[in-house]
Write a protein that holds these residues in place. Structure first.
Motif, PDB file in Angstrom:
ATOM      1  N   GLU A   1      -7.151  -2.862   8.251  1.00 19.58           N
ATOM      2  CA  GLU A   1      -8.392  -3.576   7.819  1.00 19.58           C
ATOM      3  C   GLU A   1      -7.998  -4.369   6.871  1.00 19.58           C
ATOM      4  O   GLU A   1      -8.554  -5.559   6.932  1.00 19.58           O
ATOM      5  CB  GLU A   1      -9.213  -2.288   6.941  1.00 19.58           C
ATOM      6  CG  GLU A   1     -10.658  -2.861   6.838  1.00 19.58           C
ATOM      7  CD  GLU A   1     -11.314  -1.586   5.852  1.00 19.58           C
ATOM      8  OE1 GLU A   1     -10.708  -0.961   5.437  1.00 19.58           O
ATOM      9  OE2 GLU A   1     -12.571  -1.774   6.048  1.00 19.58           O
TER      10      GLU A   1
ATOM     11  N   LYS B   1       0.851  -0.975   0.152  1.00 21.26           N
ATOM     12  CA  LYS B   1      -0.065   0.115   0.045  1.00 21.26           C
ATOM     13  C   LYS B   1       0.792   1.200   0.014  1.00 21.26           C
ATOM     14  O   LYS B   1       0.252   2.266  -0.021  1.00 21.26           O
ATOM     15  CB  LYS B   1      -0.856   0.011   1.333  1.00 21.26           C
ATOM     16  CG  LYS B   1      -2.095  -0.816   1.105  1.00 21.26           C
ATOM     17  CD  LYS B   1      -2.840  -0.761   2.443  1.00 21.26           C
ATOM     18  CE  LYS B   1      -4.170  -1.484   2.160  1.00 21.26           C
ATOM     19  NZ  LYS B   1      -5.151  -0.865   1.228  1.00 21.26           N
TER      20      LYS B   1
ATOM     21  N   ARG C   1     -12.836   3.411  10.148  1.00 22.75           N
ATOM     22  CA  ARG C   1     -12.450   2.103   9.394  1.00 22.75           C
ATOM     23  C   ARG C   1     -13.418   0.911   9.650  1.00 22.75           C
ATOM     24  O   ARG C   1     -13.957   0.410   8.677  1.00 22.75           O
ATOM     25  CB  ARG C   1     -10.980   1.523   9.421  1.00 22.75           C
ATOM     26  CG  ARG C   1     -10.218   2.225   8.432  1.00 22.75           C
ATOM     27  CD  ARG C   1     -10.307   1.907   6.836  1.00 22.75           C
ATOM     28  NE  ARG C   1      -9.908   3.047   6.155  1.00 22.75           N
ATOM     29  CZ  ARG C   1      -9.537   2.810   4.964  1.00 22.75           C
ATOM     30  NH1 ARG C   1      -9.827   1.782   4.277  1.00 22.75           N
ATOM     31  NH2 ARG C   1      -9.080   3.772   4.305  1.00 22.75           N
TER      32      ARG C   1
ATOM     33  N   THR D   1      -1.359   2.206   9.065  1.00 23.94           N
ATOM     34  CA  THR D   1      -2.565   2.895   9.016  1.00 23.94           C
ATOM     35  C   THR D   1      -3.804   2.244   9.282  1.00 23.94           C
ATOM     36  O   THR D   1      -3.671   0.964   9.184  1.00 23.94           O
ATOM     37  CB  THR D   1      -2.391   3.735   7.624  1.00 23.94           C
ATOM     38  OG1 THR D   1      -2.708   2.531   6.603  1.00 23.94           O
ATOM     39  CG2 THR D   1      -1.086   4.286   7.460  1.00 23.94           C
ATOM     40  N   SER D   2      -4.874   2.810   9.336  1.00 24.85           N
ATOM     41  CA  SER D   2      -6.197   2.302   9.426  1.00 24.85           C
ATOM     42  C   SER D   2      -6.446   1.190   8.365  1.00 24.85           C
ATOM     43  O   SER D   2      -6.971   0.278   8.301  1.00 24.85           O
ATOM     44  CB  SER D   2      -7.196   3.100   9.814  1.00 24.85           C
ATOM     45  OG  SER D   2      -6.715   4.278  10.852  1.00 24.85           O
ATOM     46  N   SER D   3      -6.072   1.831   7.169  1.00 24.97           N
ATOM     47  CA  SER D   3      -6.355   0.879   5.866  1.00 24.97           C
ATOM     48  C   SER D   3      -5.551  -0.335   5.921  1.00 24.97           C
ATOM     49  O   SER D   3      -5.778  -1.568   5.648  1.00 24.97           O
ATOM     50  CB  SER D   3      -6.172   1.548   4.590  1.00 24.97           C
ATOM     51  OG  SER D   3      -4.864   1.837   4.175  1.00 24.97           O
TER      52      SER D   3
END
Lengths: 326, 326
Positions: free
Chosen positions: A226, A215, A272, A221-223
């Motif tokens: 997830e 990424k 998220r 990070t929050s993504s």
């Protein structure tokens, strides 16, 4: 009298978000990267550009606005408009209010970003209509804010709400603040990343760091959280469960001491993962707070305004401060 | 207008203390054993007798008093004047207000004893002149109360201030409340006695229980604690240090969240041991709260009114409630 028109700005370490706000409504907005590594002057210029774009977008002029209110991360001298210390921006004693007033030629109010977000959620978001609300924000760190008897509680020195530094484990992990066992040392994104890395170094396997790389992210990070959970990464799951457990203890402690009507969870991770992130926190909290009459009515809910809590909360703070200045 | 004349009563599991109060002054007082084992009616009669003695002692009549205000241990329905649950007295749903009004034929106000004590200390005692004060009372249990922005904080359900049930050790000792790791499970007299007994059963020696017997006490009282410390009893010393450590963590957590100007420690143990008991609490607290600007100015002090906090606080509560009823 209609609510005044305000420019609300949320200054984060990653993004600057500016919006034209009236009451709980956002009429126009603009967003830019903060790029704090370029220095204070560059950031001031980027804030000003974001604000000008917002005003242009409304076909308005700056004179149509009562004031600009900006929330910044870190310790803020509200009256002087000075950022005393913002580690995420690398700022110490930056006269943000004066610098922006000079640049934009409009009245500027400065406050702490978490205080502002909590007030936004209290007046227009998940805490609407309550007298006693606790806000817990889970991100790079853990922040918080209190509304008690219907008004924000800032404390004697103005630094109340440091829920991230409640000690949940005596002699526990070292926290970024230097002390040991704070909830932030278990439940912040920074802490979760460190815990996963330690486990990996002990020989356990994880895909978290590959996902991070794919990424193009430098940190958890929050993504990334997830995506790692979706990939069924065990260490990520454990780190989240651990975070939820300690956030549950924190919540229970705050409920026992403050007796709030609602606890609002916000920040990137909550945005998220939503209610799924909060439910296990609630289970631990309920195991640890006194089951007095009405305990089942205490609500634990996600923040409702998302990224808009910053600008909308800034509007609320501006209205309060303009009023009390009359 | 002078402060009204009030009868303030402190109803404890051991003693009933009644006083004629004007402002921060006690003009006359009387004290009796509570003897809760004799039943509700007997206790009501003993309260009434104590009140009548107080009034007689002043050569006054009950009509000279604006009201009687009584503080009771446990969960109180303030508006109805009902003791919902007071485990130390063995009471459930006792309409204390109505019973006393019938017996004494004067207006009776009922409130929680810790709330009353905190308000007494705030208005006339160790918290005088502050806006943000936390009260922590160490006795058979651990109670507490909050004054925030100058007013008492009771919370949404009216049960705020349960500082004794802040979890200071995850999965720690079981507390009287049934949950695990509450500060009350380490720092109350009940907990200290249990900890010493456990260590003794493991084979360690202690004089605590002999001292208890010599003093004719059934449980660990503050005077037994003092005598045991004077005798250099190691287990007693360890139990006290352990209590101080966890009270220090509690204090740090409350400081980080609420940012008070003063933390007032009261209750039997503190009255006996004074500042010597508080200093180690302060050292642990300061290690665990954020060292922000002004942190060194937060005061940790013993309660100033002692046993008088009850009656004097009852006078404060009566004045507030009579005023707001106008």
């Amino acid at each position: 009298m209609p609510d005044p028109l305000i420019i609300g700005v949320d200054l984060g370490a990653t993004n600057i978000e500016s919006a034209a706000v009236r009451g709980g409504d956002i009429l126009a907005s603009d967003k830019k990267k903060t790029r704090p590594e370029k220095g204070v002057d560059a950031v001031i210029e980027r804030i000003a550009k974001t604000v000008r774009n917002t005003i242009d977008d409304m076909d308005a002029s700056k004179d149509d606005f009562e004031a600009l209110c900006i929330g910044a991360p870190g310790a803020v001298d509200i009256e002087a408009g000075v950022i005393k210390s913002a580690p995420n921006l690398g700022w110490t004693n930056v006269p943000l209010g004066d610098l922006l007033e000079e640049e934009l030629e409009m009245p500027v109010l400065v406050d702490n970003d978490v205080n502002i977000g909590v007030l936004g959620e209290h007046v227009y978001g998940a805490g609407k209509g309550t007298l006693d609300m606790i806000g817990i924000f889970v991100g790079t760190g853990i922040g918080g804010g209190l509304v008690l008897n219907g008004t924000p509680h800032y404390g004697w020195r103005g630094v109340a709400g440091e829920v991230g530094h409640v000690v949940v484990k005596p002699n526990g992990r070292q926290c970024g603040c230097g002390r040991y066992g704070c909830v932030e040392a278990y439940a912040s994104k920074t802490a979760m990343e460190a815990i996963i890395r330690e486990e990996m170094e002990k020989g356990r396997s994880t895909e978290v760091f590959e996902i991070m790389e794919k990424k193009g992210k430098q940190k958890l990070t929050s993504s990334v959280i997830e995506a790692s959970l979706e990939a069924g990464d065990l260490l990520m799951e454990e780190a989240i469960q651990n975070a939820q457990y300690y956030l549950g203890l924190l919540t229970a402690n705050l409920v026992n001491v403050l007796d709030p009507e609602v606890v609002v969870f916000g920040g990137g991770v909550v945005e998220r993962l939503g209610q799924d992130f909060i439910d296990p926190i609630g289970r631990t909290a309920r195991q640890h707070y006194l089951q007095r009459e009405g305990a089942e009515k205490i609500r634990l809910v996600p923040a409702a305004l998302g990224d808009d809590a910053g600008p909308i909360g800034a509007g609320v703070v501006a209205r309060r401060r303009l009023q009390s200045a009359i």
